[in-house]
Design a protein around this motif. Sequence first.
Motif, PDB file in Angstrom:
ATOM      1  N   ASN A 212      -8.449   7.512   1.496  1.00 35.30           N
ATOM      2  CA  ASN A 212      -7.489   8.637   1.147  1.00 35.30           C
ATOM      3  C   ASN A 212      -7.737   8.732  -0.107  1.00 35.30           C
ATOM      4  O   ASN A 212      -6.783   9.641  -0.901  1.00 35.30           O
ATOM      5  CB  ASN A 212      -6.846   8.878   2.493  1.00 35.30           C
ATOM      6  CG  ASN A 212      -6.818   9.892   3.587  1.00 35.30           C
ATOM      7  OD1 ASN A 212      -8.459  10.076   3.652  1.00 35.30           O
ATOM      8  ND2 ASN A 212      -7.098   9.300   4.561  1.00 35.30           N
ATOM      9  N   THR A 213      -6.876   7.526  -0.435  1.00 28.99           N
ATOM     10  CA  THR A 213      -6.692   7.406  -1.900  1.00 28.99           C
ATOM     11  C   THR A 213      -7.163   7.253  -2.887  1.00 28.99           C
ATOM     12  O   THR A 213      -6.563   6.906  -4.064  1.00 28.99           O
ATOM     13  CB  THR A 213      -6.036   4.989  -1.794  1.00 28.99           C
ATOM     14  OG1 THR A 213      -7.292   4.473  -1.679  1.00 28.99           O
ATOM     15  CG2 THR A 213      -5.250   5.048  -0.736  1.00 28.99           C
ATOM     16  N   ASN A 214      -8.089   7.405  -3.051  1.00 30.03           N
ATOM     17  CA  ASN A 214      -9.132   8.359  -3.643  1.00 30.03           C
ATOM     18  C   ASN A 214      -9.291   8.875  -4.412  1.00 30.03           C
ATOM     19  O   ASN A 214      -9.089   9.233  -5.608  1.00 30.03           O
ATOM     20  CB  ASN A 214      -9.985   7.775  -3.916  1.00 30.03           C
ATOM     21  CG  ASN A 214     -11.004   6.809  -3.603  1.00 30.03           C
ATOM     22  OD1 ASN A 214     -10.460   5.199  -4.634  1.00 30.03           O
ATOM     23  ND2 ASN A 214     -12.510   6.052  -2.566  1.00 30.03           N
TER      24      ASN A 214
ATOM     25  N   PRO B 160       0.698  -1.252   0.423  1.00 34.00           N
ATOM     26  CA  PRO B 160       0.053  -0.141  -0.256  1.00 34.00           C
ATOM     27  C   PRO B 160       0.212   1.041  -0.326  1.00 34.00           C
ATOM     28  O   PRO B 160       2.025   1.420   0.746  1.00 34.00           O
ATOM     29  CB  PRO B 160      -0.920  -0.162   1.941  1.00 34.00           C
ATOM     30  CG  PRO B 160      -0.171  -0.768   2.294  1.00 34.00           C
ATOM     31  CD  PRO B 160       0.487  -2.122   0.796  1.00 34.00           C
TER      32      PRO B 160
ATOM     33  N   THR C 280      -5.798  10.376  -4.941  1.00 37.35           N
ATOM     34  CA  THR C 280      -4.498  11.079  -4.750  1.00 37.35           C
ATOM     35  C   THR C 280      -4.161  11.800  -6.195  1.00 37.35           C
ATOM     36  O   THR C 280      -2.648  12.092  -6.472  1.00 37.35           O
ATOM     37  CB  THR C 280      -3.649   9.687  -4.672  1.00 37.35           C
ATOM     38  OG1 THR C 280      -3.989   7.723  -5.295  1.00 37.35           O
ATOM     39  CG2 THR C 280      -3.736   8.913  -3.609  1.00 37.35           C
TER      40      THR C 280
ATOM     41  N   ARG D 293      -8.633   3.901   2.774  1.00 36.64           N
ATOM     42  CA  ARG D 293      -9.250   3.511   1.278  1.00 36.64           C
ATOM     43  C   ARG D 293      -9.747   4.874   0.756  1.00 36.64           C
ATOM     44  O   ARG D 293      -9.843   4.437  -0.349  1.00 36.64           O
ATOM     45  CB  ARG D 293      -9.746   2.118   1.223  1.00 36.64           C
ATOM     46  CG  ARG D 293      -9.164   0.754   1.728  1.00 36.64           C
ATOM     47  CD  ARG D 293      -9.969  -0.122   2.485  1.00 36.64           C
ATOM     48  NE  ARG D 293     -11.215  -0.212   3.815  1.00 36.64           N
ATOM     49  CZ  ARG D 293     -12.004  -0.752   4.226  1.00 36.64           C
ATOM     50  NH1 ARG D 293     -11.921  -1.729   3.581  1.00 36.64           N
ATOM     51  NH2 ARG D 293     -12.848   0.217   4.875  1.00 36.64           N
TER      52      ARG D 293
ATOM     53  N   SER E 103      -0.756   8.173   1.611  1.00 36.79           N
ATOM     54  CA  SER E 103      -1.758   9.455  -0.078  1.00 36.79           C
ATOM     55  C   SER E 103      -1.987  10.876   1.269  1.00 36.79           C
ATOM     56  O   SER E 103      -1.952  10.407   2.576  1.00 36.79           O
ATOM     57  CB  SER E 103      -3.173   9.576  -0.300  1.00 36.79           C
ATOM     58  OG  SER E 103      -3.836   8.988   0.664  1.00 36.79           O
TER      59      SER E 103
END
Length: 363
Positions: free
Chosen positions: A356-358, A118, A360, A354, A121
């Motif tokens: 937050n990574t949307n 992982p 980046t 999960r 971000s």
Amino acid sequence: MSSQDPTAEAQPPEITQEAVDQLVEQAVEAFAAASTLEELKQARLAHLGDRAPLSLANRSIGQLPKEQKKDAGRIVGQAKGRVGQVLAQREEVLQAERAEQILREETVDVTAVPARRPVGSRHPVELMLQRMSEIFVGLGWEIAEGPEVEAEWFNFDALNFDADHPARAEADTFYVEPPERNLVIRTHTSPVQARALLERGAPLYVAVPGKVGRTDEIDATHLPVFHQIEGLAVDRGLTMAHLKGTLDRFARELFGEGITTRLRPNFFPFTEPSAEMDFLCTVCRGEDASCRTCGGTGWIEWGGCGMVNPNVLRACGLDPEVYSGFAFGMGVERAMIFRNQVGDLRDLVEGDARFNTNFTVEV
């Protein structure tokens, strides 16, 4: 067996063919028994080192009678040659075994599927703050900052809040103990207006991104700690038209082409006249009466704005007969809800990586 001084010099062996052949045999056995290069090194020191029997025998040749030196030198020299040859052969074998072991242990299977780790971000709110700040920097504005624990004078008095204004109540504002220090968790980024005017004077064009706090309960649309971005422009001859143009440009840069703003009359202590600002619905663009995002109105409430109240200019040492200005402020999380279709503000504070990574990748 009698005890001996361990520091005493070892006695050289007898230099006869039989005695030297026995030393060679012992060395060969030791080399063969070595299973690693380190063990072979220890065996070499034991049988060919300075204190090894063969080395001692070689040094003792000089003490022999002249007629014995030739045979003794031949015997010892041949022995050392045989031992050295066996050592080199064994070292070559062990070097090859070690190289094969390293190759086996460190081999990389280039056809194997790599493990996915992982990647961290940045928080989406931070990304939105940066995006908003960059828009104002592109307009030639500066970025200003101020403390989150603020003096009550900057948070209220300098901004023309009356002593009995409801916003001063503990039901709306976090006060820092002890009360006599007159400190609060700033309820808006507007205190930086007064700080910037006092520090920099006019003309002034600054955007103020930052964290604020209010005594709200956490739910889908409210947070007790959230973020705002404030805009302040003070110069000669500024009007509401300049404010409207700035807001339209900001909305277009943030939400896309065709998004405009509208102003509705309102009241704020630090601006006069004051207005609520809305932006055109990013989903239906005002064309769907059944749109759930805007409730069919075609507009979404965004924040407050207006012309800087002359009392604020006076409190900051400026003559309102010479200078005028406009100010506006909006919630960063609220803008993010509509720009990125976030359904619940609680998602921003629950710490789910999960989620937050949307955000980046900025498109």
